[in-house]
Design an enzyme around this catalytic site. Structure first.
Site, PDB file in Angstrom:
ATOM      1  N   TYR A   1       1.024   2.976  12.291  1.00  0.00           N
ATOM      2  CA  TYR A   1       0.803   3.496  10.936  1.00  0.00           C
ATOM      3  C   TYR A   1       0.235   4.922  10.981  1.00  0.00           C
ATOM      4  CZ  TYR A   1      -0.946   3.443   6.085  1.00  0.00           C
ATOM      5  OH  TYR A   1      -1.206   3.729   4.767  1.00  0.00           O
TER       6      TYR A   1
ATOM      7  N   ASN B   1       6.482   7.433  -1.535  1.00  0.00           N
ATOM      8  CA  ASN B   1       5.280   6.593  -1.518  1.00  0.00           C
ATOM      9  C   ASN B   1       5.470   5.295  -0.734  1.00  0.00           C
ATOM     10  OD1 ASN B   1       2.695   5.327  -2.813  1.00  0.00           O
ATOM     11  ND2 ASN B   1       4.377   3.919  -3.323  1.00  0.00           N
TER      12      ASN B   1
ATOM     13  N   SER C   1      -1.957   9.430   4.594  1.00  0.00           N
ATOM     14  CA  SER C   1      -3.147   8.566   4.653  1.00  0.00           C
ATOM     15  C   SER C   1      -4.215   9.297   5.446  1.00  0.00           C
ATOM     16  CB  SER C   1      -2.822   7.250   5.349  1.00  0.00           C
ATOM     17  OG  SER C   1      -4.032   6.572   5.664  1.00  0.00           O
TER      18      SER C   1
ATOM     19  N   LYS D   1       1.923   8.363   9.534  1.00  0.00           N
ATOM     20  CA  LYS D   1       1.300   9.208   8.508  1.00  0.00           C
ATOM     21  C   LYS D   1       1.024  10.615   9.041  1.00  0.00           C
ATOM     22  CE  LYS D   1       1.388   6.148   5.239  1.00  0.00           C
ATOM     23  NZ  LYS D   1       2.259   6.344   4.067  1.00  0.00           N
TER      24      LYS D   1
ATOM     25  N   VAL E   1      14.010   2.148   1.878  1.00  0.00           N
ATOM     26  CA  VAL E   1      14.047   3.601   2.071  1.00  0.00           C
ATOM     27  C   VAL E   1      14.459   4.001   3.490  1.00  0.00           C
ATOM     28  CG1 VAL E   1      12.418   4.221   0.230  1.00  0.00           C
ATOM     29  CG2 VAL E   1      11.541   3.646   2.523  1.00  0.00           C
TER      30      VAL E   1
HETATM   31  P1  NAP Z   1       1.475  -1.847  -1.508  1.00  0.00           P
HETATM   32  O1  NAP Z   1       0.624  -2.276  -2.649  1.00  0.00           O
HETATM   33  O2  NAP Z   1       1.616  -2.733  -0.316  1.00  0.00           O
HETATM   34  O3  NAP Z   1       2.916  -1.464  -2.083  1.00  0.00           O
HETATM   35  C1  NAP Z   1       3.906  -1.018  -1.196  1.00  0.00           C
HETATM   36  C2  NAP Z   1       5.116  -0.573  -1.980  1.00  0.00           C
HETATM   37  O4  NAP Z   1       6.102  -0.079  -1.056  1.00  0.00           O
HETATM   38  C3  NAP Z   1       5.768  -1.693  -2.769  1.00  0.00           C
HETATM   39  O5  NAP Z   1       6.278  -1.161  -3.961  1.00  0.00           O
HETATM   40  C4  NAP Z   1       6.905  -2.125  -1.845  1.00  0.00           C
HETATM   41  O6  NAP Z   1       8.007  -2.718  -2.541  1.00  0.00           O
HETATM   42  C5  NAP Z   1       7.321  -0.795  -1.294  1.00  0.00           C
HETATM   43  N1  NAP Z   1       8.086  -0.887  -0.058  1.00  0.00           N
HETATM   44  C6  NAP Z   1       7.729  -1.478   1.103  1.00  0.00           C
HETATM   45  N2  NAP Z   1       8.728  -1.341   2.007  1.00  0.00           N
HETATM   46  C7  NAP Z   1       9.715  -0.654   1.384  1.00  0.00           C
HETATM   47  C8  NAP Z   1      11.002  -0.213   1.773  1.00  0.00           C
HETATM   48  N3  NAP Z   1      11.478  -0.412   3.015  1.00  0.00           N
HETATM   49  N4  NAP Z   1      11.763   0.457   0.874  1.00  0.00           N
HETATM   50  C9  NAP Z   1      11.302   0.679  -0.389  1.00  0.00           C
HETATM   51  N5  NAP Z   1      10.091   0.291  -0.808  1.00  0.00           N
HETATM   52  C10 NAP Z   1       9.317  -0.374   0.067  1.00  0.00           C
HETATM   53  O7  NAP Z   1       0.958  -0.451  -0.902  1.00  0.00           O
HETATM   54  P2  NAP Z   1       0.008   0.680  -1.523  1.00  0.00           P
HETATM   55  O8  NAP Z   1      -1.364   0.431  -1.063  1.00  0.00           O
HETATM   56  O9  NAP Z   1       0.300   0.903  -2.953  1.00  0.00           O
HETATM   57  O10 NAP Z   1       0.545   1.915  -0.669  1.00  0.00           O
HETATM   58  C11 NAP Z   1       1.434   2.887  -1.183  1.00  0.00           C
HETATM   59  C12 NAP Z   1       1.476   4.057  -0.219  1.00  0.00           C
HETATM   60  O11 NAP Z   1       0.159   4.578  -0.064  1.00  0.00           O
HETATM   61  C13 NAP Z   1       1.935   3.688   1.189  1.00  0.00           C
HETATM   62  O12 NAP Z   1       2.700   4.735   1.735  1.00  0.00           O
HETATM   63  C14 NAP Z   1       0.650   3.536   1.942  1.00  0.00           C
HETATM   64  O13 NAP Z   1       0.823   3.745   3.323  1.00  0.00           O
HETATM   65  C15 NAP Z   1      -0.170   4.631   1.306  1.00  0.00           C
HETATM   66  N6  NAP Z   1      -1.619   4.472   1.464  1.00  0.00           N
HETATM   67  C16 NAP Z   1      -2.273   3.407   0.915  1.00  0.00           C
HETATM   68  C17 NAP Z   1      -3.629   3.303   1.091  1.00  0.00           C
HETATM   69  C18 NAP Z   1      -4.438   2.180   0.506  1.00  0.00           C
HETATM   70  O14 NAP Z   1      -5.657   2.133   0.773  1.00  0.00           O
HETATM   71  N7  NAP Z   1      -3.863   1.274  -0.258  1.00  0.00           N
HETATM   72  C19 NAP Z   1      -4.323   4.270   1.826  1.00  0.00           C
HETATM   73  C20 NAP Z   1      -3.631   5.327   2.354  1.00  0.00           C
HETATM   74  C21 NAP Z   1      -2.266   5.422   2.161  1.00  0.00           C
HETATM   75  P3  NAP Z   1       8.040  -4.353  -2.827  1.00  0.00           P
HETATM   76  O15 NAP Z   1       6.970  -4.579  -3.861  1.00  0.00           O
HETATM   77  O16 NAP Z   1       9.403  -4.596  -3.363  1.00  0.00           O
HETATM   78  O17 NAP Z   1       7.727  -5.010  -1.546  1.00  0.00           O
END
Ligand code: NAP
Length: 247
Positions: free
Chosen positions: A154, A89, A141, A158, A63
């Protein structure tokens, strides 16, 4: 132009993005599943979308890559003529104390989390304006509001997402396009499962709900903000965090 929605979810191969793609699926909806490297996982998301009667399309691109984003959205708009919903996302963490943080760790997080949302939003804004309809939901976040030690990059990305959300909301609401953010707390995904056990237990102590959130619980909030019925809500940050932070 089909009246079935066209939905784009970035980072939809795993975790929150996958749950959002599946939750937003309705029969006949086109669901673009973007991902970066994990093709098998993205295919699993696509299968789940298909099982709900949606029409999945896999798009592998980073992205933060301007040319790749432009090309992908050109193809999506050529094939489907519109984008109704964009969910920014995709996100990464590269945690380190600021004193030790490498410039590459700073740059990678800002590039994916913030520049990525900017590029993808820019790619859909004009077609949305022409149709006078659109929903953009950004995944922020809780630490974009509170900050967190070891996450200057990070947290800044955010907080930037929240600023982007509000500024773009001002630009677009007169065209019937809303821009909102969800701010998850600690959600059980690959991202948080990498945190060492002792830190995860300390985090748990701070969550009034007494548990981590599920990706589906974030997806439910995204679904609401992406719905037609949420048309008078814009520039908002909806916290999904089990009471960890009440803004
Ligand atoms: P995750 O399980 O690590 O998944 C990350 C996703 O982003 C994967 O689909 C990955 O694709 C994709 N991605 C990473 N780099 C990318 C790039 N350069 N271009 C396109 N896609 C990319 O993370 P998650 O926990 O689901 O987090 C999703 C979102 O929620 C993020 O923005 C994160 O900051 C936010 N968030 C998460 C939490 C939490 O507690 N988990 C809390 C607050 C906010 P690949 O699978 O191909 O690597």
């Amino acid at each position: 132009m089909s009246d079935k929605p066209v939905i784009v979810v970035t980072g939809a191969s795993r975790g929150i993005g996958r749950a959002v793609a599946v939750e937003l699926t309705e029969p006949g909806a086109v669901v673009v599943v973007n991902y970066h490297s994990k093709t098998a996982e993205a295919q699993e998301t696509a299968a789940a979308v298909e099982a709900k009667g949606g029409v999945p399309r896999l798009y592998r691109f980073g992205v933060g890559d301007e040319e790749a984003v432009k090309e992908a959205f050109k193809q999506i708009l050529q094939e489907f003529k519109k984008v109704d919903v964009l969910v920014n996302n995709a996100g990464v963490v590269r945690d380190n104390l600021l004193a030790l943080m490498k410039v590459a760790e700073w740059d990678e997080v800002i590039r994916t989390n913030l520049r990525g949302a900017f590029l993808c939003s820019q790619a859909v804004v004009k077609p949305m304006m022409r149709r006078r309809y659109g929903r953009i939901v950004n995944v922020a976040s809780v630490v974009g509001v509170t900050g967190n030690a070891g996450q200057c990059n990070y947290s800044a990305s955010k907080a930037g997402i929240i600023g982007l959300t509000r500024a773009l909301a001002h630009e677009l609401i007169s065209r019937n396009i809303t821009v909102n953010a969800v701010a998850p707390g600690f959600i059980e995904t690959d991202m948080t499962m990498r945190i060492p056990e002792k830190f995860r237990e300390a985090i748990l102590d701070q969550i009034p709900a007494g548990r981590y959130g599920a990706p589906e619980e974030v997806a439910a909030a995204v679904k609401f903000l992406a719905s037609k019925g949420a048309g008078y809500i814009t520039g908002q940050v909806l916290h999904v965090n089990g009471g960890l932070y009440m803004g």
